[in-house]
Enzyme design. Structure first.
Site, PDB file in Angstrom:
ATOM      1  N   LYS A  39      14.835   3.013 -11.267  1.00 15.86           N
ATOM      2  CA  LYS A  39      13.882   3.423 -10.226  1.00 15.86           C
ATOM      3  C   LYS A  39      13.817   2.405  -9.092  1.00 15.86           C
ATOM      4  CE  LYS A  39       8.976   4.179  -9.335  1.00 15.86           C
ATOM      5  NZ  LYS A  39       7.604   3.982  -9.841  1.00 15.86           N
TER       6      LYS A  39
ATOM      7  N   ASP B 111       0.877  -1.170   0.000  1.00 18.59           N
ATOM      8  CA  ASP B 111       0.000   0.000   0.000  1.00 18.59           C
ATOM      9  C   ASP B 111       0.906   1.208   0.000  1.00 18.59           C
ATOM     10  OD1 ASP B 111      -2.900   0.680   0.035  1.00 18.59           O
ATOM     11  OD2 ASP B 111      -2.238   1.978   1.670  1.00 18.59           O
TER      12      ASP B 111
END
Length: 210
Positions: free
Chosen positions: A180, A75
């Site tokens: 990333k 999350d």
């Protein structure tokens, strides 16, 4: 605290294609077979938590219970200082049912302008939870700080094009997937919030195959 080792097959409790790709790539070096909640046709539970960790646990436990397999959930969200941490937990909801993140980024810019805010500081948060069918859970968190800019680039997903991490002149929308969320496993260095959380998770619950 002792941690439980994760081996074999795991469910990635997400229906987000971009997030699924990142998590699968992070798990790949550890020989863990990953199947998504979407591929198993598992329902998405209602996220009623008040923290990222709580929502990640809700998703992981629901998937573990439904599948009978360990489940891995993330999350995450974007927290903007000048918006009192918004959109935060509601980062996905700001994009609406059509997942219009261009519109969500425009909304952030509009809110900042409406408040006359010059502070463009923000950070991404990721809470990763692994849950087992017996209810055991493991939680790991990561953050990356930076500034909001005019959206640039088509790499990544979500709010990536408007987030420029500290120390970079490029946004997450201009940075390759490998850069990333790639991890230097010798140093433990990682750039993205999700990769940073995963470094802690891997140290506790994963082992590289011999």
């Amino acid at each position: 605290m002792s941690h439980r080792l994760l081996t074999g097959r795991v469910v990635i409790a997400t229906h987000n294609a971009g997030k699924l790709v990142e998590i699968r790539e992070l798990l790949a070096p550890f020989g863990v077979e990953a199947v998504s909640a979407g591929e198993l046709n598992l329902p998405e539970p209602e996220e009623t938590g008040t923290m990222f960790a709580e929502n990640a646990a809700i998703k992981a436990l629901a998937a573990a219970t439904a599948s009978g397999l360990p489940a891995f959930a993330d999350d995450s969200g974007l927290c903007v200082d000048a918006l009192d941490g918004a959109p935060g937990l509601f980062s996905a909801r700001w994009a609406g049912p059509g997942k219009d993140f261009s519109g969500a980024m425009a909304r952030i810019a509009e809110e900042l302008d409406r408040r006359g805010a010059t502070n463009r500081r923000a950070h991404f948060v990721s809470a990763l939870v692994i849950a087992w069918p017996d209810g055991h859970t493991e939680l790991f968190e990561g953050r990356v700080f930076g500034d909001l800019v005019q959206p640039r680039g088509v790499a990544g997903f979500g709010y990536d094009p408007m987030f420029r991490p500290d120390g970079f002149d490029r946004t997450f929308g201009e940075i390759s997937s490998e850069e990333k969320h790639g991890v230097d496993w010798q140093s433990g260095n990682a750039l993205s919030h999700r990769a940073r959380a995963f470094v802690s998770l891997a140290a506790a619950c994963l082992r590289r195959p011999a």
